[in-house]
Motif scaffolding. Sequence first.
Motif, short mmCIF file in Angstrom:
data_model
loop_
_atom_site.label_atom_id
_atom_site.label_comp_id
_atom_site.label_asym_id
_atom_site.label_seq_id
_atom_site.Cartn_x
_atom_site.Cartn_y
_atom_site.Cartn_z
N ASN A 13 0.81 -1.22 0.00
CA ASN A 13 0.00 0.00 0.00
C ASN A 13 0.84 1.27 0.00
N ALA A 14 2.02 1.20 0.61
CA ALA A 14 2.88 2.39 0.69
C ALA A 14 3.24 2.91 -0.70
N GLU A 15 3.50 2.00 -1.63
CA GLU A 15 3.86 2.41 -2.99
C GLU A 15 2.67 3.02 -3.72
N LEU A 16 1.49 2.48 -3.47
CA LEU A 16 0.28 3.06 -4.06
C LEU A 16 0.03 4.46 -3.49
N ASP A 17 0.20 4.59 -2.18
CA ASP A 17 0.00 5.90 -1.55
C ASP A 17 1.00 6.92 -2.07
N ARG B 299 -5.93 -3.80 -4.85
CA ARG B 299 -5.59 -2.56 -4.16
C ARG B 299 -5.65 -1.37 -5.11
N CYS B 300 -5.25 -1.58 -6.34
CA CYS B 300 -5.36 -0.51 -7.35
C CYS B 300 -6.81 -0.14 -7.59
N ARG B 301 -7.68 -1.15 -7.62
CA ARG B 301 -9.12 -0.88 -7.78
C ARG B 301 -9.67 -0.10 -6.59
N ASP B 302 -9.21 -0.45 -5.38
CA ASP B 302 -9.65 0.27 -4.18
C ASP B 302 -9.24 1.74 -4.26
N THR B 303 -8.02 1.99 -4.73
CA THR B 303 -7.54 3.37 -4.86
C THR B 303 -8.41 4.16 -5.83
N ALA B 304 -8.81 3.53 -6.93
CA ALA B 304 -9.67 4.20 -7.91
C ALA B 304 -11.06 4.46 -7.33
N LYS B 305 -11.60 3.46 -6.63
CA LYS B 305 -12.94 3.62 -6.05
C LYS B 305 -12.96 4.69 -4.96
N ASP B 306 -11.82 4.86 -4.27
CA ASP B 306 -11.73 5.90 -3.24
C ASP B 306 -11.43 7.28 -3.84
N GLU B 307 -11.41 7.35 -5.18
CA GLU B 307 -11.17 8.59 -5.92
C GLU B 307 -9.82 9.20 -5.59
N ARG B 308 -8.82 8.32 -5.39
CA ARG B 308 -7.46 8.77 -5.15
C ARG B 308 -6.60 8.67 -6.40
N GLY B 309 -7.23 8.32 -7.53
CA GLY B 309 -6.51 8.26 -8.78
C GLY B 309 -6.54 6.89 -9.41
N TYR B 310 -6.11 6.85 -10.66
CA TYR B 310 -6.12 5.61 -11.44
C TYR B 310 -4.67 5.17 -11.69
N ILE B 311 -4.33 4.00 -11.19
CA ILE B 311 -2.96 3.50 -11.25
C ILE B 311 -2.95 2.14 -11.92
N ILE B 312 -2.16 2.03 -12.98
CA ILE B 312 -1.95 0.74 -13.64
C ILE B 312 -0.56 0.25 -13.28
N VAL B 313 -0.48 -0.96 -12.76
CA VAL B 313 0.81 -1.54 -12.41
C VAL B 313 1.31 -2.40 -13.57
N LEU B 314 2.59 -2.31 -13.85
CA LEU B 314 3.20 -3.08 -14.93
C LEU B 314 4.45 -3.77 -14.40
N ASP B 315 4.45 -5.10 -14.40
CA ASP B 315 5.67 -5.82 -14.01
C ASP B 315 6.38 -6.32 -15.27
N ASP B 316 7.45 -7.08 -15.07
CA ASP B 316 8.23 -7.55 -16.22
C ASP B 316 7.38 -8.31 -17.23
N SER B 317 6.45 -9.12 -16.72
CA SER B 317 5.61 -9.91 -17.63
C SER B 317 4.67 -9.02 -18.43
N ASP B 318 4.21 -7.91 -17.84
CA ASP B 318 3.35 -6.96 -18.56
C ASP B 318 4.15 -6.21 -19.62
#
Length: 483
Positions: free
Chosen positions: A396-400, A430-449
Motif C-alpha cells: 500500500n505504501a507504494e500506491l499511496d 488494491r489498485c481498484r480500491d484506490t480508484a474507487k476511493d477517488e485517489r486516482g487511477y494507477i496501472i501496475v506493470l511488471d516484467d511480464s506486462d
Amino acid sequence: MRVSEKFQLGVTQASLDFVDVDVQGDVPVFVDPKAIRLQQGAWAETCQALIQSFFEELLKAIKSSNKSRIESLVLHLGEPNETHLGMSGGESRGRGLGSGKKSQELVDALADNVAGKSGLLQDLDETTLFVEGVGRDIISDITTNIIRGPLITYTQNVCKFYDIPTYQQHAGHVWDDRTKSWVEIDAKLPRADSDKLLLVPRSIVRIRPLTDKGRYYRGYIRPYFEQIELSSPTSELIRTLKNGTRKVQLTELDKLVDQSKSGIVKHTQRWPGAIDSYRKNATAKSNPPLDHEDFEDDLGAEKVDFRELLDSVKAISPGRPGATSYHRAIAELLKALFDASLGNQVLEAKVHRGRKRLDIQYDNTAGFGFFHWLGRHYKAATVVVECKNYANDLANAELDQISSRFAPARGQFGLLVCRSFEDKALFLERCRDTAKDERGYIIVLDDSDLELLVDHAEETRGYLPEKRAEFPLLRERFQDLIA
C-alpha cells in the motif's frame, strides 16, 4: 554525428524523447507552434503561454501600425542554429530568419499586413498563411526563440539524467511574458563542436507543419472557385465525363487564381467560412507527433529493437543497487513503447516545490489510441511513472506514494512499474480500491506486462499509428479499475 553518438548514450532515436539531431548539420524537421497549441500537459502549457503572450504583443503592434514596436519584437528572432533543425544541408547554418535584410523584410510585411490589422490573423502559425515571406523555416525559428526558456530547462533535465556535461555560457534571448520583452541570459548548456546545443522534444516538431498555405488553398479556398465554375454554363474550365459528371480542370484553375499571401487574404475575407473550417479541422489527430517509424522511414533513424530494450530491463538485478539503472532502462523502454502518445518527458521531476519528485513525467500528446481516449474522459493531461526495482511485492505504501503525486493540474493517472509479484491479484485489487476511493487511477506493470507491451509493439510494426497506439493491455487494466 548524432547527439546519442557524441555523448555515448547507448540508445537510438526511438528511446529518446528529444530529436537526436546531427550536431554538425541539420535534421529536416521544424518546430510547429500549432502542434504545441494542440497539446495538453505542464510543459506544453508553459510554451503555449509564452507564444500567446508574444503573439498578443505582436498583434497589438500590427493593429496600431507601431513599426518600432514590431522591430523590437522581431529584433531577437535570429536563426537558432543550436537546435540543428531545418534544411541547411551540410554544416548547420540555417535558412531561416537571420538578421539584416530578412528581418527588415519581415518587419515591413508585418507592419503592412491586412490580415493582422483586420483581425483575420488569430494565431502565430497563421502567419504562414497570411504574411509574405513566412514559411515553415521562419515560423520554426520564431517559435524556437519564443520558447527558448522552456527548451533550456528541458535540455538541462536531459543532460542531468544522462550525465551529459554542461557549461555556463551565453544562451541567447528569452521571452519574458511578465515584462513583455526579450531578456538576454546565460545558462548551463551542453556543447557540441565548440557551439552550444539546445535539445528539442520530438512532440513539437513536424516534417510538414499543420498550418500550410498550399493545403489551405487546395482544401478550403479552391472549392469555392470550383463551385463558381460549376455554376457557370459557359465555363471553359469544365470538362464532362462519359457518365455526364462535370469536373473542373484544377490545373487550369490554379493558373488563374491568385495564390500569393495577399491573394489568400482576399479570398479568405471573401469566404470567411474557409478559415473557420480550416481551424476546426486542425486537430492533434490530423497531424500527430512523429513516431519512431516516421524517424526510421523519413529521417534515417536506426530501427528500434523493442526486445533488446526489454532485455536491458530484465538484465538488472532487483534491489536497491540497481535502482538507478532500472529507472533509466524503464524510461528508454517506455518512450519506445508509448512513442508519440507520451512526450515532453521530464525525468526526476520536482513537485511540491521540490519536496517530492516523480521518477518520470510525460505530457499526454496522443492524437488517437488509448492515451487520447484517456485524456478525453479522465484527468490525464500529464502521466506520471514511478519505477520500483524491488525484490519483493509492492504494498500500500507504494500506491499511496504515487497517488500523492496526483493533482488536478497534473492529472489523476499514473503507471507503477515493478519487477514481479507473488500475489499480483491482491495488488490489482488494491489498485481498484484506490480508484474507487477517488485517489486516482494507477496501472501496475511488471516484467511480464512489459513483455506483453513489447509483443504488441512488434506485432503492430508497420501498421497504422492508430493501431499501434491502442495498447489493449492498458485499456483492459483501466477497465478493471472502473468496473
